[in-house]
Design a protein around this motif. Structure first.
Motif, PDB file in Angstrom:
ATOM      1  N   GLU A 178     -43.196  -9.352 -32.765  1.00  0.00           N
ATOM      2  CA  GLU A 178     -44.042  -8.470 -32.947  1.00  0.00           C
ATOM      3  C   GLU A 178     -44.157  -7.563 -31.766  1.00  0.00           C
ATOM      4  N   PRO A 179     -44.035  -6.061 -31.956  1.00  0.00           N
ATOM      5  CA  PRO A 179     -43.977  -5.194 -30.662  1.00  0.00           C
ATOM      6  C   PRO A 179     -45.454  -5.152 -29.876  1.00  0.00           C
ATOM      7  N   PRO A 180     -45.523  -4.902 -28.821  1.00  0.00           N
ATOM      8  CA  PRO A 180     -46.940  -4.668 -28.052  1.00  0.00           C
ATOM      9  C   PRO A 180     -47.415  -3.104 -28.478  1.00  0.00           C
ATOM     10  N   PRO A 181     -48.541  -2.801 -28.499  1.00  0.00           N
ATOM     11  CA  PRO A 181     -49.179  -1.690 -28.992  1.00  0.00           C
ATOM     12  C   PRO A 181     -48.678  -0.604 -28.291  1.00  0.00           C
ATOM     13  N   SER A 183     -48.740  -8.447 -18.109  1.00  0.00           N
ATOM     14  CA  SER A 183     -48.917  -7.079 -18.975  1.00  0.00           C
ATOM     15  C   SER A 183     -47.451  -6.539 -19.229  1.00  0.00           C
ATOM     16  N   VAL A 184     -46.374  -7.267 -18.562  1.00  0.00           N
ATOM     17  CA  VAL A 184     -45.136  -6.576 -18.583  1.00  0.00           C
ATOM     18  C   VAL A 184     -44.499  -7.461 -19.749  1.00  0.00           C
ATOM     19  N   TRP A 207     -41.558  -2.907 -21.156  1.00  0.00           N
ATOM     20  CA  TRP A 207     -43.024  -2.202 -21.494  1.00  0.00           C
ATOM     21  C   TRP A 207     -44.320  -2.593 -20.767  1.00  0.00           C
ATOM     22  N   GLU A 208     -45.233  -1.832 -20.205  1.00  0.00           N
ATOM     23  CA  GLU A 208     -46.286  -2.459 -19.615  1.00  0.00           C
ATOM     24  C   GLU A 208     -47.536  -2.265 -20.807  1.00  0.00           C
ATOM     25  N   GLN A 209     -48.001  -3.445 -21.140  1.00  0.00           N
ATOM     26  CA  GLN A 209     -49.190  -3.120 -22.103  1.00  0.00           C
ATOM     27  C   GLN A 209     -50.430  -2.803 -21.422  1.00  0.00           C
ATOM     28  N   GLU A 210     -51.008  -1.927 -22.274  1.00  0.00           N
ATOM     29  CA  GLU A 210     -52.251  -1.438 -21.982  1.00  0.00           C
ATOM     30  C   GLU A 210     -53.305  -2.423 -22.334  1.00  0.00           C
ATOM     31  N   PRO A 265     -51.620  -0.933 -16.736  1.00  0.00           N
ATOM     32  CA  PRO A 265     -50.158  -0.423 -16.333  1.00  0.00           C
ATOM     33  C   PRO A 265     -50.325   0.147 -14.832  1.00  0.00           C
ATOM     34  N   ARG A 266     -49.049  -0.258 -14.218  1.00  0.00           N
ATOM     35  CA  ARG A 266     -48.904   0.572 -12.835  1.00  0.00           C
ATOM     36  C   ARG A 266     -48.790   2.109 -12.911  1.00  0.00           C
TER      37      ARG A 266
END
Length: 114
Positions: free
Chosen positions: A43-46, A64-65, A83-86, A92-93
């Motif tokens: 399942e991909p991150p949003p 978050s990574v 990907w950095e998940q919000e 995210p940086r």
């Protein structure tokens, strides 16, 4: 599981997570540990593109990574990007507005080339 890392993934890691001299080794070890801990999903991150066949491995130290991976044969995993998940544990940086602006610039260049 053998873990390989693309140049693109290493560059994103250096830009967003840690400025390390050996990003590929750092990513491979983080992904291997997360894989062993079962931090894998289809399942991909949003907001991610959800490319067919991708696996998403969440970093154990920086939750978050998310590493976007593809299987290569039976015992190898290739880290394609990260990907950095919000809305995660930490923000995210690189805020999404900057990455969205880069996408718009890329689209303009493609339009100009045609």
């Amino acid at each position: 599981m053998l873990v390989a890392v693309t140049d693109h993934a290493a560059e994103r890691f250096r830009q967003r997570v840690a400025g390390t001299l050996d990003a590929k080794t750092e990513i491979a070890s983080r992904v291997a540990r997360a894989w062993e801990a079962g931090r894998v999903s289809e399942e991909p991150p949003p907001g991610a593109t959800a490319a067919r066949g991708s696996l998403y491995v969440r970093d154990g130290a920086d939750r978050s990574v998310v590493y976007v991976c593809r299987r290569e044969g039976a015992g190898e995993l290739v880290v394609v990007t990260l990907w950095e998940q919000e809305g995660g544990v930490t923000p995210p940086r690189v805020p999404r507005r900057f990455t969205d602006a880069l996408k718009r610039d890329d689209e303009r260049r493609r339009d100009d080339a045609t």
